[in-house]
Enzyme design. Structure first.
Site, PDB file in Angstrom:
ATOM      1  N   GLY A  10      33.236  43.867  33.159  1.00 12.99           N
ATOM      2  CA  GLY A  10      33.192  45.216  33.745  1.00 12.99           C
ATOM      3  C   GLY A  10      32.702  46.237  32.731  1.00 12.99           C
ATOM      4  N   GLY A  36      32.274  43.604  38.518  1.00 15.15           N
ATOM      5  CA  GLY A  36      31.591  43.499  37.224  1.00 15.15           C
ATOM      6  C   GLY A  36      30.175  42.973  37.395  1.00 15.15           C
ATOM      7  CB  VAL A  57      43.199  37.170  36.554  1.00 18.13           C
ATOM      8  CG1 VAL A  57      42.133  36.922  35.510  1.00 18.13           C
ATOM      9  CG2 VAL A  57      43.113  38.584  37.098  1.00 18.13           C
ATOM     10  CG  ASN A 101      48.737  34.588  37.622  1.00 19.91           C
ATOM     11  OD1 ASN A 101      49.820  34.012  37.726  1.00 19.91           O
ATOM     12  ND2 ASN A 101      47.901  34.705  38.642  1.00 19.91           N
ATOM     13  CE1 TYR A 147      42.809  51.071  39.406  1.00 21.14           C
ATOM     14  CE2 TYR A 147      43.282  53.430  39.333  1.00 21.14           C
ATOM     15  CZ  TYR A 147      42.789  52.280  38.719  1.00 21.14           C
ATOM     16  OH  TYR A 147      42.285  52.356  37.440  1.00 21.14           O
ATOM     17  CE  LYS A 151      44.886  49.328  36.823  1.00 26.61           C
ATOM     18  NZ  LYS A 151      44.460  48.399  35.763  1.00 26.61           N
ATOM     19  CE1 TYR A 161      56.532  38.424  33.071  1.00 27.93           C
ATOM     20  CE2 TYR A 161      56.078  37.002  31.197  1.00 27.93           C
ATOM     21  CZ  TYR A 161      56.220  37.174  32.549  1.00 27.93           C
ATOM     22  OH  TYR A 161      56.078  36.110  33.391  1.00 27.93           O
ATOM     23  CB  THR A 177      36.651  56.145  30.246  1.00 26.35           C
ATOM     24  OG1 THR A 177      37.980  56.442  29.785  1.00 26.35           O
ATOM     25  CG2 THR A 177      35.801  55.720  29.062  1.00 26.35           C
TER      26      THR A 177
HETATM   27  P1  NAD Z   1      35.030  47.743  36.355  1.00 27.66           P
HETATM   28  O1  NAD Z   1      35.105  47.601  37.842  1.00 27.66           O
HETATM   29  O2  NAD Z   1      33.712  48.000  35.741  1.00 27.66           O
HETATM   30  O3  NAD Z   1      35.650  46.465  35.651  1.00 27.66           O
HETATM   31  C1  NAD Z   1      36.686  45.699  36.201  1.00 27.66           C
HETATM   32  C2  NAD Z   1      36.362  44.235  35.983  1.00 27.66           C
HETATM   33  O4  NAD Z   1      37.448  43.437  36.472  1.00 27.66           O
HETATM   34  C3  NAD Z   1      35.114  43.794  36.750  1.00 27.66           C
HETATM   35  O5  NAD Z   1      34.271  43.059  35.894  1.00 27.66           O
HETATM   36  C4  NAD Z   1      35.672  42.926  37.866  1.00 27.66           C
HETATM   37  O6  NAD Z   1      34.769  41.961  38.318  1.00 27.66           O
HETATM   38  C5  NAD Z   1      36.912  42.342  37.200  1.00 27.66           C
HETATM   39  N1  NAD Z   1      37.937  41.890  38.150  1.00 27.66           N
HETATM   40  C6  NAD Z   1      38.510  42.587  39.156  1.00 27.66           C
HETATM   41  N2  NAD Z   1      39.399  41.831  39.807  1.00 27.66           N
HETATM   42  C7  NAD Z   1      39.402  40.613  39.185  1.00 27.66           C
HETATM   43  C8  NAD Z   1      40.125  39.405  39.386  1.00 27.66           C
HETATM   44  N3  NAD Z   1      41.021  39.268  40.386  1.00 27.66           N
HETATM   45  N4  NAD Z   1      39.899  38.364  38.559  1.00 27.66           N
HETATM   46  C9  NAD Z   1      39.000  38.478  37.535  1.00 27.66           C
HETATM   47  N5  NAD Z   1      38.282  39.586  37.307  1.00 27.66           N
HETATM   48  C10 NAD Z   1      38.487  40.650  38.119  1.00 27.66           C
HETATM   49  O7  NAD Z   1      36.068  48.895  35.959  1.00 27.66           O
HETATM   50  P2  NAD Z   1      36.329  49.598  34.563  1.00 27.66           P
HETATM   51  O8  NAD Z   1      36.027  51.026  34.705  1.00 27.66           O
HETATM   52  O9  NAD Z   1      35.715  48.824  33.469  1.00 27.66           O
HETATM   53  O10 NAD Z   1      37.909  49.461  34.460  1.00 27.66           O
HETATM   54  C11 NAD Z   1      38.498  48.418  33.708  1.00 27.66           C
HETATM   55  C12 NAD Z   1      40.010  48.600  33.659  1.00 27.66           C
HETATM   56  O11 NAD Z   1      40.329  49.853  33.081  1.00 27.66           O
HETATM   57  C13 NAD Z   1      40.679  48.557  35.028  1.00 27.66           C
HETATM   58  O12 NAD Z   1      41.898  47.860  34.923  1.00 27.66           O
HETATM   59  C14 NAD Z   1      40.936  50.008  35.329  1.00 27.66           C
HETATM   60  O13 NAD Z   1      42.048  50.191  36.163  1.00 27.66           O
HETATM   61  C15 NAD Z   1      41.172  50.589  33.953  1.00 27.66           C
HETATM   62  N6  NAD Z   1      40.838  52.028  33.911  1.00 27.66           N
HETATM   63  C16 NAD Z   1      39.541  52.451  33.868  1.00 27.66           C
HETATM   64  C17 NAD Z   1      39.263  53.818  33.840  1.00 27.66           C
HETATM   65  C18 NAD Z   1      37.870  54.359  33.729  1.00 27.66           C
HETATM   66  O14 NAD Z   1      37.692  55.583  33.687  1.00 27.66           O
HETATM   67  N7  NAD Z   1      36.841  53.557  33.663  1.00 27.66           N
HETATM   68  C19 NAD Z   1      40.325  54.740  33.892  1.00 27.66           C
HETATM   69  C20 NAD Z   1      41.616  54.259  33.974  1.00 27.66           C
HETATM   70  C21 NAD Z   1      41.870  52.903  33.961  1.00 27.66           C
END
Ligand code: NAD
Ligand code: UDP
Length: 320
Positions: A10, A36, A57, A101, A147, A151, A161, A177
């Site tokens: 991602g 991703g 996952v 997991n 969501y 979280k 844990y 971000t």
């Molecule tokens: P993104 O969608 O680009 O990346 C998420 C990745 O997780 C993707 O590659 C997707 O294919 C993979 N994924 C989702 N479900 C899956 C599963 N069941 N098994 C395996 N892979 C799985 O999003 P991002 O912006 O890179 O966010 C990444 C993490 O950071 C997330 O957990 C998100 O909640 C957290 N986050 C991001 C932001 C932001 O501003 N980008 C803000 C707060 C939190």
């Protein structure tokens, strides 16, 4: 170190892969590509320190008994509002079953664990800025609840844990971000506005644009996560940029940087207004005192500089 990153293909996960590979750590990237992209990790595939495992996952994670792990960084989850509205059940499952997991794997391998949490745990906050002590204002049955509650559960099971299994855990609460490798169509404000500006379309403001957000460049975030990994803080830590702007101000700034656009000849407006999504937070700004004090971290990249890099990236993607 050997680090398994869920969601490694991602936006944020791929930056973590890149950062850790550049420090000669070994990476196991685990992703099911629901949001991703293979492009995000294409340049790492030839690196002998990088391994890709395509896996969901939410299903049991099996890693060879002989293969040690030092860290599990759990980043898998749809993250943009349109993604988690499109995949509500998968979002709930990856935050709950997926986190369980990933924690189970860390426990079995005696590895440390870091959870990518979010400012969305604060919901539509009644205080601004948001310190870590604030418990939040979340509508559990609203559209964003899939969501936010996933979280919140993920944080709760991570602390369980830590407390009951003595697992060495971290929780980072990530605020908005942006940066290189965001998906052009992920629906978030920054990519939407940049693509619209580059294509000379109207920038779509939801509501009147008075809602606020605070945008952090991805390099600053990754540096903050690295600092958190190198401390022993088990409670959540906010990582974000406290520079708070209205969404209208962000849209205008992106217009200014891209080309100072004027209304076009066929009367299209540079900005158009659309309905505000339900439960869209009215304000958001991180209180980063804890990160400043305990990690010695604060963001360095100025908003204009980060936007310029991101605009350059999207220009090369869409060829304009
Ligand atoms: P993104 O969608 O680009 O990346 C998420 C990745 O997780 C993707 O590659 C997707 O294919 C993979 N994924 C989702 N479900 C899956 C599963 N069941 N098994 C395996 N892979 C799985 O999003 P991002 O912006 O890179 O966010 C990444 C993490 O950071 C997330 O957990 C998100 O909640 C957290 N986050 C991001 C932001 C932001 O501003 N980008 C803000 C707060 C939190
Ligand atoms: N937003 C907007 N126009 C868009 C996309 C988003 O006005 O084309 C607004 C959205 O309603 C929210 C803010 O911009 O108030 C930030 O949205 P984003 O999806 O980037 O992140 P959020 O903080 O809502 O998760």
């Amino acid at each position: 170190m050997k680090v398994l990153i869920t969601g490694g293909a991602g936006f944020l996960g791929s930056h973590l892969c890149e950062f850790l590979l550049s420090r000669n750590h070994e990476i196991v990237c685990m992703d099911n590509f629901i949001t991703g992209s293979r492009d995000n990790i294409a340049t790492f595939l030839t690196n002998p320190n990088f391994k890709l495992i395509e896996h969901d996952v939410t299903k049991f994670i099996e890693i060879d008994e002989q293969e040690p792990l030092d860290w599990v960084l759990h980043f898998a989850s749809p993250a943009s509002p349109i993604d988690y509205l499109r995949y509500p059940i998968q979002t709930l499952k990856v935050g709950s079953l997926g986190t369980h997991n990933a924690l189970g794997l860390a426990f079995a391998k005696d590895a440390k664990f870091l959870l990518a949490s979010t400012s969305e745990v604060y919901g539509d906050p009644s205080c601004n800025p948001q310190p870590e002590e604030y418990w939040g204002n979340v509508n559990p049955i609203g559209p964003r609840g899939v969501y936010d509650e996933a979280k919140r559960f993920a944080e709760a099971i991570t602390m369980a844990y830590h407390r009951y299994h003595n697992l060495n855990t971290r929780i980072v609460r990530i605020f908005n971000t942006y940066g290189v490798r965001m998906r052009a169509n992920d629906g978030r404000a920054v990519p939407n506005f940049i693509i619209q500006a580059l294509k000379e379309e109207s920038l779509t403001i939801y509501g009147d644009g008075s809602q606020t957000r605070s945008f952090c460049y991805v390099d600053d975030l990754v540096r903050g996560i690295w600092k958190l990994m190198n401390t022993e803080i088990h409670e959540p830590v906010n990582i974000g940029n406290p520079q708070e702007l209205t969404i209208l101000e962000i849209a205008k700034l992106i217009l200014k940087i891209t080309q100072d656009r004027q209304p076009t000849a066929d009367n299209r407006q540079p900005i158009t207004y659309h309905p505000l999504p339900l439960n869209d937070p009215k304000v958001r700004r991180p209180d980063i005192s804890l990160a400043q004090e305990k990690l010695g971290w604060e963001p360095k990249v100025k908003l204009e500089d980060g936007l310029k890099k991101t605009i350059q990236y999207f220009k090369s993607r869409i060829g304009c």
